[in-house]
Design a protein around this motif. Sequence first.
Motif, PDB file in Angstrom:
ATOM      1  N   ALA A   1       0.808  -1.223   0.000  1.00 20.27           N
ATOM      2  CA  ALA A   1       0.000   0.000   0.000  1.00 20.27           C
ATOM      3  C   ALA A   1       0.839   1.270   0.000  1.00 20.27           C
ATOM      4  N   TRP A   2       2.006   1.254   0.651  1.00 21.52           N
ATOM      5  CA  TRP A   2       2.741   2.503   0.882  1.00 21.52           C
ATOM      6  C   TRP A   2       4.204   2.461   0.435  1.00 21.52           C
ATOM      7  N   GLY A   3       4.634   1.399  -0.207  1.00 25.04           N
ATOM      8  CA  GLY A   3       6.002   1.365  -0.706  1.00 25.04           C
ATOM      9  C   GLY A   3       6.948   0.591   0.193  1.00 25.04           C
ATOM     10  N   ASP A   4       8.220   0.573  -0.208  1.00 27.03           N
ATOM     11  CA  ASP A   4       9.194  -0.297   0.439  1.00 27.03           C
ATOM     12  C   ASP A   4       9.567   0.116   1.857  1.00 27.03           C
ATOM     13  N   ASP A   5       9.339   1.380   2.216  1.00 24.73           N
ATOM     14  CA  ASP A   5       9.674   1.845   3.566  1.00 24.73           C
ATOM     15  C   ASP A   5       8.516   2.693   4.094  1.00 24.73           C
TER      16      ASP A   5
ATOM     17  N   GLN B   1       5.951   4.930   6.018  1.00 25.12           N
ATOM     18  CA  GLN B   1       6.279   5.994   6.974  1.00 25.12           C
ATOM     19  C   GLN B   1       6.050   5.528   8.411  1.00 25.12           C
ATOM     20  N   VAL B   2       6.844   6.093   9.322  1.00 29.82           N
ATOM     21  CA  VAL B   2       6.972   5.553  10.672  1.00 29.82           C
ATOM     22  C   VAL B   2       5.675   5.632  11.473  1.00 29.82           C
ATOM     23  N   GLY B   3       4.768   6.505  11.076  1.00 30.07           N
ATOM     24  CA  GLY B   3       3.494   6.566  11.762  1.00 30.07           C
ATOM     25  C   GLY B   3       2.671   5.296  11.645  1.00 30.07           C
ATOM     26  N   LEU B   4       3.061   4.416  10.707  1.00 29.62           N
ATOM     27  CA  LEU B   4       2.362   3.139  10.522  1.00 29.62           C
ATOM     28  C   LEU B   4       2.971   2.009  11.358  1.00 29.62           C
ATOM     29  N   HIS B   5       3.986   2.332  12.130  1.00 29.16           N
ATOM     30  CA  HIS B   5       4.711   1.291  12.884  1.00 29.16           C
ATOM     31  C   HIS B   5       3.769   0.499  13.787  1.00 29.16           C
ATOM     32  N   ALA B   6       2.820   1.187  14.420  1.00 31.39           N
ATOM     33  CA  ALA B   6       1.902   0.506  15.344  1.00 31.39           C
ATOM     34  C   ALA B   6       0.908  -0.386  14.622  1.00 31.39           C
ATOM     35  N   LEU B   7       0.678  -0.138  13.337  1.00 30.94           N
ATOM     36  CA  LEU B   7      -0.195  -1.025  12.565  1.00 30.94           C
ATOM     37  C   LEU B   7       0.546  -2.282  12.129  1.00 30.94           C
ATOM     38  N   ILE B   8       1.846  -2.156  11.939  1.00 30.89           N
ATOM     39  CA  ILE B   8       2.655  -3.301  11.505  1.00 30.89           C
ATOM     40  C   ILE B   8       3.024  -4.189  12.700  1.00 30.89           C
TER      41      ILE B   8
ATOM     42  N   VAL C   1      10.856   0.376   7.918  1.00 32.30           N
ATOM     43  CA  VAL C   1      11.878  -0.603   7.555  1.00 32.30           C
ATOM     44  C   VAL C   1      13.270  -0.078   7.873  1.00 32.30           C
ATOM     45  N   LYS C   2      13.583   1.127   7.451  1.00 31.13           N
ATOM     46  CA  LYS C   2      14.959   1.614   7.500  1.00 31.13           C
ATOM     47  C   LYS C   2      15.378   2.153   8.861  1.00 31.13           C
ATOM     48  N   ALA C   3      14.487   2.795   9.586  1.00 33.65           N
ATOM     49  CA  ALA C   3      14.869   3.398  10.865  1.00 33.65           C
ATOM     50  C   ALA C   3      15.021   2.321  11.931  1.00 33.65           C
ATOM     51  N   ALA C   4      16.110   2.409  12.694  1.00 33.03           N
ATOM     52  CA  ALA C   4      16.337   1.458  13.789  1.00 33.03           C
ATOM     53  C   ALA C   4      15.307   1.672  14.890  1.00 33.03           C
TER      54      ALA C   4
END
Length: 447
Positions: A194-198, A200-207, A323-326
């Motif tokens: 839906a949003w590409g290979d990385d 955005q970090v606001g989706l972290h809680a959905l993942i 994906v990219k941010a630690a």
Amino acid sequence: MRLLIKGGHIVNEGRTSDGFIVIEDGNIIEITKQQPEASFDETIDASGCYVLPGVIDDHVHFREPGLTAKADIDTESRAAAAGGVTSYFDMPNCVPQTTTLEALEEKFSLAREKSHVNYSFFFGATNDNCDSFAQLPVERIPGVKLFMGSSTGNMLVDRQEVLERIFKTCKLPLMAHCEDTDIINRNMEEAKKAWGDDPQVGLHALIRSEEACLSSSRKAVELAKKYGTRLHVAHVSTAEELELFMACRDSVATNITAEACVGHLYFTQLDHERLGAQIKVNPSIKTPVDQFMLREALNDGRIAVVATDHAPHLLEQKQGGCVKAASGMPMIQFSLVTMLELVDAGVLTIERLVELMCHNPARLFGVRQRGFLRKGYRADITIVRPKSPWTVTKDLIESKCKWSPMEDHTFNWKVERTLCNGHSVYADGQVNTHIVGEEIRFNHSEL
């Protein structure tokens, strides 16, 4: 050396009272309401301050050995001292991983040379090291750390037969990182579509979702009940998980307990808009409802311990999205003052804060002679002053990474002084350069 602490409000074992604390050779030898008449080498005037037991942080990642560009025992124990933390338990996902007796001994050796405050280390569980549990030095370590979800360092253990063996074999406290990696991987695949290979970090809680946490925590609790394992679930982040810990409401002596971390109590996923990946952690910081329920659970026993999961990365490693941010953030220097901010907000009392950050970590892991202000205990003491506004600036940050999500934040509480084994390791805004940390000892047989 004989020291006297006078004039402070002493917070200990559910009560706040005025009094005097006498310290000799690193031990508390007297707590009294009357000022002692003896002479002292040093008198610490704590007038207007609160005198607490030193904080015990049961969950930190100091990155040594192997990852010392980010952090090391010297710098992060300095941050601990500046934050009123006098003891810490470090996690095994460094390089090499702390999964052998030799690697464990290396960390103790490093800490003896470098740690400004008291220390111990978790042993890491893997798919094939259960046989070594019987050889662990049980008086020297808090327990075994199990990653039931993949996180920094990739120490994932998720095969059912291995998990059964670990829960059956481990006689020490077992601290578990609980996230279901299969659920996370499926969520990540959908997010990338839906949003590409990385994303955005606001989706972290959905993942790294509530479902992923609940599924894994439920499995851990079921296994602990099956085998009578002493289970401590790390960094609980969802309202749904809290129902698994209802047994904790009456006693911390239960076999199954939970930890909350300051980041999950202070931030919500909405703060990603302001702070981006600085607050990207695993498990993810979740909704305002989850935060509210975690705060509620501080007062009824479902949460037994508050810790930090202090996990520094270089700021350039925190760039990017899901994906990219630690994942991980430094927090140990600001954990106590952040929780005191919640005291001011009416979330909990200062007496309950001391239970969660000092007494209960000592009780749950059988820490010897620390975590309380008691005659005969080591003089690990933190003195904090209310109504003393100060702002976090980069030059005040002791952690090696030199950033914090609390930068530019103004606190109303200040750590005035931290004593570790009777030594002032932090005073007047400065960390003492002397190495006075001691190896923590444990009485697991009393749990």
